[in-house]
Design an enzyme around this catalytic site. Structure first.
Site, PDB file in Angstrom:
ATOM      1  N   ASP A  64       0.720  -1.271  -0.107  1.00 50.85           N
ATOM      2  CA  ASP A  64       0.048   0.068   0.073  1.00 50.85           C
ATOM      3  C   ASP A  64       1.066   1.255  -0.035  1.00 50.85           C
ATOM      4  OD1 ASP A  64      -2.722   1.097   0.451  1.00 50.85           O
ATOM      5  OD2 ASP A  64      -1.877   1.883   2.432  1.00 50.85           O
ATOM      6  N   GLU A  76       1.469   0.026  -4.970  1.00 52.60           N
ATOM      7  CA  GLU A  76       0.865   0.955  -5.235  1.00 52.60           C
ATOM      8  C   GLU A  76       1.475   2.339  -5.439  1.00 52.60           C
ATOM      9  OE1 GLU A  76      -3.053   3.345  -3.586  1.00 52.60           O
ATOM     10  OE2 GLU A  76      -1.492   2.533  -2.411  1.00 52.60           O
TER      11      GLU A  76
END
Ligand SMILES: [Ca+2]
Ligand SMILES: [Ca+2]
Length: 567
Positions: free
Chosen positions: A285, A328
């Site tokens: 993330d 990401e």
């Protein structure tokens, strides 16, 4: 979280991809052996993940398999619309795995939102009262959130997926803790910074700052040793596991030799899930919001943890594919090459532990010419700037307020574009059922996170037709790694007919795809990919035909034709 900004083992184990480079182009046809799968061969990670179909779901929104956990930790459903925990859980996910839902879509890997224990309270960031239903607001990296289920249920999910040859990616958050609420105290000052807020003008204002107000940023850069946060000590003591957790940390730091800095605690806690349960990879993330050297450290420890798990669970090991890490890096797209430009610094994330990056450009680029898009992607992945790495395309996601088709006007076209593009495909839960991406009462990203519309599917009709389309394409991808990982060649521009070819250990997987075809009789040129006399099957209609004078004649009611050699 981005605030800003195999198959069944016996029949469809993922085709092995060796390190042999893909064929430069489809060769003149010659008799050749059918492409068959050998699971044991060495796998090329980039080839595997470029051919993979990853199914991304918000566990809380997928399926409620156990209503007894719906109000765990006393959380009420008093959030703004679609901002409370709504009941979905690991039991629901397990049920769909065991029902074969993912196999029927050709899914290679499931990526579920983070399952670790979330803040107990709620916050309002300007879009209404919100709970940590999405999983990106960690309170304790070492526990499963009881709203989603138990450790045993999590283990059952991973095991059930593995039994079907489906990998499981863990969504790993290291950049920040959950927000501070009356029930969720701030972590100590030597663990997190609570200001300044990121302004995203350059590297430091993207990394050394809080993404939004009240989202404490873990001090991932320093090496100064820190003690366990008192709140965690108290929690673990109350849960009767303090001594065990402390002993494990001691062992970890002694073995690794790292200073007791915050990031190494988190790396220990994150990689424990891999070591214990056998997660096959991370989706990391907010990858651009902590130093890239941290991701390299994460990868090193995750590799070790995955090897430990394999040693301890030889019967459950799928194959030799190494641990995978997809990042990401919000805003990155293949056109940029390997680097992401912060403005004042350019970082090649692929050099820091990432095997693949999520492609934030696809959902826009897919509106243009498919011939041009596919040709461009293939060129960059095969001998171009992205040779040897993986990309993960998507048409919608939990964070992207500008998806390919927010109104779901063209769910078939979305599937065609996504699942036939070079590179990995991320199906966001409900893409395959045209789940609404705009819902009454929702504000902002809550629109993208509506509960899975299983009821629409039960009614059949249009939703079932859409799913059937995605299933045919998904299974074709799984059956033919050339679709995602092979080299593209345009056979005919209008209507588009193209081939993909992938050489694997001396054998070549070849397909020819035709789009925008008329219903009924059609003649598909196969461009020398298949020799005259070759018997072909169309995976979309299951119609069969043979190549004559460089083309195959078929009669099917569908505009899509998915050709491969008949076995
Ligand atoms: Ca539930
Ligand atoms: Ca940060």
């Amino acid at each position: 979280m981005a605030l800003v900004a195999a198959g069944i083992l016996l029949v469809a184990a993922h085709p092995a991809l060796t390190r042999t480079p893909p064929a430069r182009s489809a060769r003149p046809a010659a008799p050749r052996a059918a492409v068959r799968v050998a699971r044991a061969a060495a796998l090329d990670p980039a080839g595997f993940w470029n051919s993979a179909t990853v199914y991304f779901l918000l566990t809380d929104r997928f399926l409620d398999g156990d209503t007894t956990n719906d109000h765990a930790l006393g959380r009420a459903q008093d959030g703004a619309p679609y901002r409370s925990f709504l009941g979905g859980d690991l039991a629901g996910l397990l049920r769909k795995i065991e029902a074969g839902y993912f196999d029927s879509l050709g899914v290679s890997a499931i990526w579920m939102t983070p399952f670790v224990e979330q803040i107990h309270g709620s916050v309002d960031e300007g879009t209404g009262r919100t709970y940590g239903y999405h999983g990106y607001w960690t309170r304790d990296w070492t526990a499963v959130d009881p709203a989603l289920g138990t450790l045993d249920e999590l283990r059952a999910v991973v095991d059930a997926a593995h039994r079907r040859g489906i990998r499981v990616l863990m969504d790993a958050v290291i950049n920040h803790t959950g927000p501070v609420t009356p029930q969720d105290p701030v972590w100590p000052r030597d663990w997190v910074r609570t200001r300044p807020r990121c302004t995203y003008r350059g590297y430091s204002t993207t990394v050394d700052c809080t993404l939004v107000e009240n989202l404490p940023d873990v001090l991932t850069d320093g090496d100064a040793p820190v003690e366990l946060p008192p709140a965690l000590v108290e929690k673990w003591r109350a849960e009767g596991r303090l001594d065990r957790e402390v002993a494990e940390l001691d062992t970890f730091f002694r073995r690794a030799g790292y200073p007791r800095a915050p990031r190494y605690y988190l790396i220990k806690w994150l990689t424990d899930w891999v070591r214990e349960l056998g997660f096959d990879g991370y989706r990391l993330d907010t990858a651009k919001h902590f130093g890239e050297t941290v991701s390299a450290e994460i990868k090193r420890e995750a590799d070790r943890a995955f090897a430990d798990w394999k040693r301890a669970h030889p019967a459950q090991v799928l194959d030799s594919l190494p641990f995978y890490m997809v990042g990401e890096v919000f805003g990155w797209a293949p056109g940029a090459g390997r680097a992401y430009d912060f403005g004042d610094r350019s970082v090649d994330f692929f050099s820091f532990g990432y095997d693949g990056l999520i492609n934030f450009g696809f959902k826009s680029e897919a509106h243009g010419s498919l011939d041009s898009l596919f040709t461009r992607y293939s060129a960059t992945l095969h001998g171009g700037a992205l040779n040897g790495v993986a990309i993960l395309n998507y048409v919608s996601s939990h964070d992207d307020g500008g998806p390919y088709d927010q109104e779901r006007r063209d769910p078939l076209g979305a599937g065609t574009r996504l699942l036939l593009a070079p590179g990995g495909a991320q199906i966001y839960y409900g893409d395959e059922l045209a789940r609404p991406l705009r819902v009454e009462g929702a504000v902002g990203d809550a629109n993208l996170r509506s509960p899975m519309n299983w009821a629409d599917l039960e009614r059949g009709g249009r939703t079932a037709e859409i799913l059937a389309h995605w299933r045919k394409l998904g299974r074709f991808r799984r059956e033919h790694p050339a679709v995602g990982a092979g080299e593209h060649r345009t056979i005919q521009a209008q209507p588009l007919v193209f081939s993909r070819a992938l050489e694997t250990g001396g054998r070549v997987d070849r397909v020819v795809v035709a789009l925008d075809q008329p219903a009924g009789a059609k003649v598909i040129p196969v461009g020398g990919v298949f020799a005259d006399g070759t018997r072909l099957v169309d995976a979309y209609s299951l119609e069969r035909g043979s190549v004559e004078r460089g083309a195959v004649a078929l009669t099917t009611p569908f505009p899509v034709v998915l050709l491969s050699e008949r076995r």
